[in-house]
Scaffold this motif. Sequence first.
Motif, PDB file in Angstrom:
ATOM      1  N   PRO A  39     -15.645 -17.426 -11.163  1.00  0.00           N
ATOM      2  CA  PRO A  39     -15.152 -18.185 -12.325  1.00  0.00           C
ATOM      3  C   PRO A  39     -15.987 -17.957 -13.580  1.00  0.00           C
ATOM      4  N   ILE A  40     -17.309 -17.812 -13.421  1.00  0.00           N
ATOM      5  CA  ILE A  40     -18.186 -17.613 -14.580  1.00  0.00           C
ATOM      6  C   ILE A  40     -17.897 -16.270 -15.242  1.00  0.00           C
ATOM      7  N   LEU A  41     -17.788 -15.220 -14.419  1.00  0.00           N
ATOM      8  CA  LEU A  41     -17.538 -13.890 -14.976  1.00  0.00           C
ATOM      9  C   LEU A  41     -16.129 -13.772 -15.545  1.00  0.00           C
ATOM     10  N   LEU A  42     -15.164 -14.427 -14.919  1.00  0.00           N
ATOM     11  CA  LEU A  42     -13.796 -14.398 -15.451  1.00  0.00           C
ATOM     12  C   LEU A  42     -13.721 -15.073 -16.824  1.00  0.00           C
ATOM     13  N   SER A  43     -14.620 -16.011 -17.092  1.00  0.00           N
ATOM     14  CA  SER A  43     -14.633 -16.712 -18.380  1.00  0.00           C
ATOM     15  C   SER A  43     -15.316 -15.904 -19.467  1.00  0.00           C
ATOM     16  N   GLY A  44     -15.968 -14.794 -19.085  1.00  0.00           N
ATOM     17  CA  GLY A  44     -16.652 -13.961 -20.065  1.00  0.00           C
ATOM     18  C   GLY A  44     -18.086 -14.340 -20.329  1.00  0.00           C
ATOM     19  N   ARG A  45     -18.628 -15.259 -19.579  1.00  0.00           N
ATOM     20  CA  ARG A  45     -19.988 -15.739 -19.791  1.00  0.00           C
ATOM     21  C   ARG A  45     -20.998 -14.840 -19.071  1.00  0.00           C
ATOM     22  N   GLY A  54     -26.379  -8.574   1.542  1.00  0.00           N
ATOM     23  CA  GLY A  54     -25.310  -8.608   2.533  1.00  0.00           C
ATOM     24  C   GLY A  54     -24.401  -9.814   2.439  1.00  0.00           C
ATOM     25  N   THR A  55     -24.378 -10.488   1.278  1.00  0.00           N
ATOM     26  CA  THR A  55     -23.531 -11.682   1.132  1.00  0.00           C
ATOM     27  C   THR A  55     -22.288 -11.430   0.288  1.00  0.00           C
ATOM     28  N   GLY A  56     -22.059 -10.173  -0.101  1.00  0.00           N
ATOM     29  CA  GLY A  56     -20.841  -9.854  -0.841  1.00  0.00           C
ATOM     30  C   GLY A  56     -20.990  -9.868  -2.340  1.00  0.00           C
ATOM     31  N   LYS A  57     -22.167  -9.479  -2.860  1.00  0.00           N
ATOM     32  CA  LYS A  57     -22.370  -9.498  -4.310  1.00  0.00           C
ATOM     33  C   LYS A  57     -21.489  -8.472  -5.022  1.00  0.00           C
ATOM     34  N   THR A  58     -21.208  -7.339  -4.358  1.00  0.00           N
ATOM     35  CA  THR A  58     -20.422  -6.290  -5.018  1.00  0.00           C
ATOM     36  C   THR A  58     -19.042  -6.797  -5.422  1.00  0.00           C
ATOM     37  N   LEU A  59     -18.340  -7.439  -4.508  1.00  0.00           N
ATOM     38  CA  LEU A  59     -17.025  -7.996  -4.850  1.00  0.00           C
ATOM     39  C   LEU A  59     -17.149  -9.171  -5.810  1.00  0.00           C
ATOM     40  N   ALA A  60     -18.285  -9.867  -5.766  1.00  0.00           N
ATOM     41  CA  ALA A  60     -18.471 -11.022  -6.655  1.00  0.00           C
ATOM     42  C   ALA A  60     -18.387 -10.615  -8.123  1.00  0.00           C
ATOM     43  N   TYR A  61     -18.854  -9.386  -8.464  1.00  0.00           N
ATOM     44  CA  TYR A  61     -18.747  -8.964  -9.862  1.00  0.00           C
ATOM     45  C   TYR A  61     -17.622  -7.962 -10.100  1.00  0.00           C
ATOM     46  N   LEU A  62     -17.231  -7.165  -9.087  1.00  0.00           N
ATOM     47  CA  LEU A  62     -16.192  -6.159  -9.312  1.00  0.00           C
ATOM     48  C   LEU A  62     -14.809  -6.784  -9.511  1.00  0.00           C
ATOM     49  N   LEU A  63     -14.486  -7.818  -8.740  1.00  0.00           N
ATOM     50  CA  LEU A  63     -13.156  -8.426  -8.872  1.00  0.00           C
ATOM     51  C   LEU A  63     -12.904  -8.959 -10.281  1.00  0.00           C
ATOM     52  N   PRO A  64     -13.817  -9.751 -10.856  1.00  0.00           N
ATOM     53  CA  PRO A  64     -13.566 -10.217 -12.234  1.00  0.00           C
ATOM     54  C   PRO A  64     -13.637  -9.094 -13.268  1.00  0.00           C
ATOM     55  N   VAL A  65     -14.528  -8.113 -13.064  1.00  0.00           N
ATOM     56  CA  VAL A  65     -14.632  -7.004 -14.019  1.00  0.00           C
ATOM     57  C   VAL A  65     -13.337  -6.206 -14.048  1.00  0.00           C
ATOM     58  N   LEU A  66     -12.824  -5.846 -12.877  1.00  0.00           N
ATOM     59  CA  LEU A  66     -11.575  -5.081 -12.806  1.00  0.00           C
ATOM     60  C   LEU A  66     -10.413  -5.862 -13.405  1.00  0.00           C
ATOM     61  N   GLN A  67     -10.401  -7.165 -13.136  1.00  0.00           N
ATOM     62  CA  GLN A  67      -9.289  -8.000 -13.600  1.00  0.00           C
ATOM     63  C   GLN A  67      -9.279  -8.135 -15.121  1.00  0.00           C
ATOM     64  N   ARG A  68     -10.430  -8.061 -15.767  1.00  0.00           N
ATOM     65  CA  ARG A  68     -10.514  -8.227 -17.216  1.00  0.00           C
ATOM     66  C   ARG A  68     -10.301  -6.915 -17.988  1.00  0.00           C
ATOM     67  N   ILE A  69     -10.228  -5.789 -17.288  1.00  0.00           N
ATOM     68  CA  ILE A  69     -10.046  -4.495 -17.947  1.00  0.00           C
ATOM     69  C   ILE A  69      -8.588  -4.297 -18.349  1.00  0.00           C
ATOM     70  N   ASP A  70      -8.408  -3.764 -19.532  1.00  0.00           N
ATOM     71  CA  ASP A  70      -7.066  -3.435 -20.022  1.00  0.00           C
ATOM     72  C   ASP A  70      -6.728  -2.016 -19.570  1.00  0.00           C
ATOM     73  N   VAL A 153     -21.362  -5.398 -19.012  1.00  0.00           N
ATOM     74  CA  VAL A 153     -22.379  -4.578 -18.351  1.00  0.00           C
ATOM     75  C   VAL A 153     -22.928  -5.368 -17.168  1.00  0.00           C
ATOM     76  N   ILE A 154     -22.833  -4.770 -15.991  1.00  0.00           N
ATOM     77  CA  ILE A 154     -23.376  -5.382 -14.768  1.00  0.00           C
ATOM     78  C   ILE A 154     -24.576  -4.550 -14.320  1.00  0.00           C
ATOM     79  N   VAL A 155     -25.688  -5.200 -14.047  1.00  0.00           N
ATOM     80  CA  VAL A 155     -26.871  -4.515 -13.511  1.00  0.00           C
ATOM     81  C   VAL A 155     -27.068  -4.996 -12.078  1.00  0.00           C
ATOM     82  N   ALA A 184     -24.506  -9.275 -16.912  1.00  0.00           N
ATOM     83  CA  ALA A 184     -24.762  -9.977 -15.639  1.00  0.00           C
ATOM     84  C   ALA A 184     -25.785  -9.203 -14.819  1.00  0.00           C
ATOM     85  N   PHE A 185     -26.796  -9.927 -14.320  1.00  0.00           N
ATOM     86  CA  PHE A 185     -27.802  -9.369 -13.408  1.00  0.00           C
ATOM     87  C   PHE A 185     -27.537  -9.925 -12.014  1.00  0.00           C
TER      88      PHE A 185
END
Length: 520
Positions: A39-45, A54-70, A153-155, A184-185
């Motif tokens: 929710p935080i990344l989808l809001s642009g914050r 091993g807790t799924g950080k990759t999908l935590a940032y990729l899903l909102p990033v992909l969804q916000r791309i035109d 930018v995701i690091v 996002a770090f």
Amino acid sequence: MEKMISTTWKQLGVAEPLLDKLEENGIAEPTPIQAQALPILLSGRSLMAQSQTGTGKTLAYLLPVLQRIDASSNAVQAVVLSPTQELAMQIVRVAEAYGEPLGVRSLGLIGGASLKRQVERLKKHPQLVVGTPGRIHELLNMRKLKLGQTATVIVDEADQVFQLGSVKEVETILWATRKDRQLAFFSATRPPQMAGVESRWMKDAATVQVAPENVVSETIDHYYLISERRDKTDIVRRLVRLLNPRSALLFVNDTNNIANWEAKLSYEGFAVETLYGDADKQRRAATLARFRDGRCQLLLATDVAARGIDIESLPLVINIDPPVDADHYVHRAGRTGRMGKPGTVVSIVTTQERFIMDKFRKALHIELPEKAMYRGKLIDPAAAREGSRARFGTGRSGAVAGEARDGSGQAGAKLRNAGAKSGKTGGPAYGGTNAMETGSHAKSGSAGSQAIRVDGTKPEAASRQARTRSGASAAGEHAAGGSRSGRVPSAKAKAAREKNKKDKGAPKWLKAKRENAEKH
């Protein structure tokens, strides 16, 4: 700390095409880091997210990033930075899979791959770029990569990215993006020095920390073994034979030692591969492919080379050299026990390095006991020592038994003395017969001599061997002045003993002179 606001993907705001892809991959529910970060990344914050490996950080940032791309735009709208080539390519594979239903094009830009080929692929106008800071910085300076419209930018593994000396490169990349970009770090650890980086580049950033008291998965068992440095090869060999894992990741601290360890373990009959941080893309990919499909059992690597490696159901991690700090221990341990699966981490340390394990235990709040290998098991060292004593006759009780068996030590001395003083009493334990016989003969056969004096004849039952030994012993007693029998030595015996003392060590001419003086 942000609170979890939902437990389903749809309630989190994930788009329908991505929901179908998640269902297709069998990912029914979001993990805590995903539920809080999405929710935080989808809001642009902007966001600083910390969660164990091993807790799924990759999908935590990729899903909102992909969804916000035109998808209709040809500009690079998002950049993901990774500390290693392997981690970058893993992110690319996930981005391609989830970006396909959205029509988003992704491209990996990593060192070790063909620069010319990457320039050609940039002409296809990817909207998401994933890569290492060095290569992205290089393409940026060549003006082959334009980030003027990059809004996110995701690091990933941020602590490692800034620790590897990429600060200037990362800052150059950030300056090339939009001023109102989202940053996002993501990392498993958050060293103190990261606070300065966050305050400089982030404004109004949210913070998400998932279970910081358990930065290492609770499904992992942690142990350590004590070994001399020169014995580590043998310890590793025995440990792998004992646990017999399908595959194991072995860590060393110095890259220069990897080839040496590879040679030693190959000599022991193991299928071994190595992973260097500066290896090219093709070699790293081929090595990991052989490791994943079981063609090699052991993979030797350093912290940098193994950062971000995702081996499904990896059962064992062995720290040949202890990690330099608790954060590195977290990243090493995170290669196993991923997504709730069981795993084991074994560290091999010297006696002088034992304190490092105590530091990790306190800092990470984990159970980290010492173990020892004994009869095919990892057990408590005290139990192993007791078992060894019982088995090999060592220690106090074993020593007493050993002394009694060979007639040595205090117990054996008592048996010999008993036999020497009286040849009448008999059966000593553990071979005491010889001690009794020796005592009898050294006593000039005390029982036999008394029988001769009483009836004036020698006992017919005495064997010739016994008479010979008795005579020899008696002669020895006489030469020694009868000291063993307890009789008072004669004047002649005393004189002989004094002469022997004087002659001991004297030159030949002096001995000859003394002999002539005695004759005359």
